[in-house]
Write a protein that holds these residues in place. Sequence first.
Motif, PDB file in Angstrom:
ATOM      1  N   LEU A  59       0.825  -1.204   0.000  1.00 23.63           N
ATOM      2  CA  LEU A  59       0.000   0.000   0.000  1.00 23.63           C
ATOM      3  C   LEU A  59       0.863   1.259   0.000  1.00 23.63           C
ATOM      4  O   LEU A  59       0.545   2.250  -0.672  1.00 23.63           O
ATOM      5  N   THR A  60       1.954   1.216   0.757  1.00 23.12           N
ATOM      6  CA  THR A  60       2.844   2.369   0.819  1.00 23.12           C
ATOM      7  C   THR A  60       3.511   2.617  -0.526  1.00 23.12           C
ATOM      8  O   THR A  60       3.640   3.760  -0.982  1.00 23.12           O
ATOM      9  N   ARG A  61       3.936   1.544  -1.185  1.00 20.48           N
ATOM     10  CA  ARG A  61       4.543   1.683  -2.509  1.00 20.48           C
ATOM     11  C   ARG A  61       3.524   2.213  -3.515  1.00 20.48           C
ATOM     12  O   ARG A  61       3.851   3.024  -4.384  1.00 20.48           O
ATOM     13  N   ALA A  62       2.273   1.767  -3.399  1.00 22.90           N
ATOM     14  CA  ALA A  62       1.214   2.259  -4.272  1.00 22.90           C
ATOM     15  C   ALA A  62       0.982   3.753  -4.050  1.00 22.90           C
ATOM     16  O   ALA A  62       0.750   4.517  -4.998  1.00 22.90           O
ATOM     17  N   ALA A  63       1.068   4.174  -2.791  1.00 20.64           N
ATOM     18  CA  ALA A  63       0.927   5.598  -2.478  1.00 20.64           C
ATOM     19  C   ALA A  63       2.064   6.399  -3.105  1.00 20.64           C
ATOM     20  O   ALA A  63       1.867   7.519  -3.594  1.00 20.64           O
ATOM     21  N   ALA A 118       3.819  10.217  -7.427  1.00 18.67           N
ATOM     22  CA  ALA A 118       4.605  10.462  -8.640  1.00 18.67           C
ATOM     23  C   ALA A 118       3.697  10.731  -9.835  1.00 18.67           C
ATOM     24  O   ALA A 118       3.953  11.644 -10.637  1.00 18.67           O
ATOM     25  N   ALA A 119       2.624   9.957  -9.961  1.00 19.81           N
ATOM     26  CA  ALA A 119       1.683  10.148 -11.060  1.00 19.81           C
ATOM     27  C   ALA A 119       0.996  11.505 -10.959  1.00 19.81           C
ATOM     28  O   ALA A 119       0.793  12.198 -11.966  1.00 19.81           O
ATOM     29  N   ALA A 120       0.655  11.913  -9.733  1.00 23.69           N
ATOM     30  CA  ALA A 120       0.033  13.223  -9.530  1.00 23.69           C
ATOM     31  C   ALA A 120       0.970  14.334  -9.978  1.00 23.69           C
ATOM     32  O   ALA A 120       0.546  15.314 -10.618  1.00 23.69           O
ATOM     33  N   GLY A 121       2.254  14.205  -9.647  1.00 24.43           N
ATOM     34  CA  GLY A 121       3.226  15.209 -10.065  1.00 24.43           C
ATOM     35  C   GLY A 121       3.366  15.287 -11.573  1.00 24.43           C
ATOM     36  O   GLY A 121       3.447  16.378 -12.149  1.00 24.43           O
ATOM     37  N   LEU A 122       3.386  14.129 -12.230  1.00 26.67           N
ATOM     38  CA  LEU A 122       3.490  14.098 -13.692  1.00 26.67           C
ATOM     39  C   LEU A 122       2.282  14.780 -14.338  1.00 26.67           C
ATOM     40  O   LEU A 122       2.431  15.570 -15.281  1.00 26.67           O
ATOM     41  N   VAL A 173      12.296  10.349   3.467  1.00 23.90           N
ATOM     42  CA  VAL A 173      12.285  10.434   2.003  1.00 23.90           C
ATOM     43  C   VAL A 173      13.277  11.503   1.561  1.00 23.90           C
ATOM     44  O   VAL A 173      13.901  12.170   2.391  1.00 23.90           O
ATOM     45  N   ALA A 174      13.431  11.668   0.257  1.00 27.74           N
ATOM     46  CA  ALA A 174      14.404  12.607  -0.298  1.00 27.74           C
ATOM     47  C   ALA A 174      14.231  14.009   0.291  1.00 27.74           C
ATOM     48  O   ALA A 174      13.184  14.640   0.096  1.00 27.74           O
ATOM     49  N   ARG A 175      15.238  14.503   0.974  1.00 27.00           N
ATOM     50  CA  ARG A 175      15.126  15.779   1.675  1.00 27.00           C
ATOM     51  C   ARG A 175      15.024  16.959   0.702  1.00 27.00           C
ATOM     52  O   ARG A 175      14.316  17.923   0.963  1.00 27.00           O
ATOM     53  N   TRP A 176      15.757  16.867  -0.431  1.00 26.68           N
ATOM     54  CA  TRP A 176      15.696  17.984  -1.377  1.00 26.68           C
ATOM     55  C   TRP A 176      14.296  18.111  -1.978  1.00 26.68           C
ATOM     56  O   TRP A 176      13.808  19.222  -2.236  1.00 26.68           O
ATOM     57  N   ALA A 177      13.598  16.968  -2.183  1.00 21.36           N
ATOM     58  CA  ALA A 177      12.239  16.996  -2.722  1.00 21.36           C
ATOM     59  C   ALA A 177      11.269  17.564  -1.689  1.00 21.36           C
ATOM     60  O   ALA A 177      10.334  18.297  -2.030  1.00 21.36           O
ATOM     61  N   TRP A 194       8.521   4.981  -2.801  1.00 20.40           N
ATOM     62  CA  TRP A 194       8.445   3.667  -3.440  1.00 20.40           C
ATOM     63  C   TRP A 194       9.755   2.901  -3.260  1.00 20.40           C
ATOM     64  O   TRP A 194       9.753   1.721  -2.910  1.00 20.40           O
ATOM     65  N   ARG A 195      10.878   3.572  -3.484  1.00 19.78           N
ATOM     66  CA  ARG A 195      12.176   2.912  -3.359  1.00 19.78           C
ATOM     67  C   ARG A 195      12.482   2.568  -1.903  1.00 19.78           C
ATOM     68  O   ARG A 195      13.086   1.535  -1.612  1.00 19.78           O
TER      69      ARG A 195
END
Length: 226
Positions: A8-12, A17-21, A159-163, A204-205
Amino acid sequence: MTITTTGLTRAAGLSAAAAGLIFIAVQINHPTMDVASVATTEWVVRNSAKVLMGALALVGITGLYLRQVRQVGVFGLIGYLLLSAGYLLMFATEVISAYVLPTLANLAPGYVNDILVAAAGGTPVGDIGAMKTVLAVTGAGYMIGGLIFGIAMFRARIVARWAAALLAVGTIGTASLAVLPESFNRPMAVPVGIALIWLGISLWREQRPTSAETTTDAARVEFAAV
């Protein structure tokens, strides 16, 4: 199919990512915000994509919050709730924009124009009722919630701090559109789109099973088959 927290977390993450695209894609060659554009098929298609983006963003940021719920604390909770409210109201206004305004474009063009003016941060001439408040709350939730939630994720170091930092800067930076020319409206969405994409990928990663976990799962399957 077994539903797991990791799955579920990976799906989130993929949803974010899809929302950003989508958020970036719908800005490309965006039509002018006027009544003539509202009556076109392109308007319906673009705003339908925005409806999907709002739903995916809600799923994505919920997954991001739940993954870091202990690390972000109360500060993160406040940011998450505000940002979620912003995206939820954005989802609702995009539904109206995609499926209600096109019908009203011929029946009440003045009202539709006032809605568009208010959505762009201007002052409508006529009365648009509670829509003015809804649009204001949407903007406030999006900007303030994005700022707080981004800072909370940056401090959590999951998660990625720069993001996370880009999300904070990108969302609050939207406030500058009040004094910038209209030509900046579309480019200002790109940083937030990039932030959502990479936050989603990072989530996801981060949830990928390790080799030890994979070996354990395989052993369980083999044991169950005996």
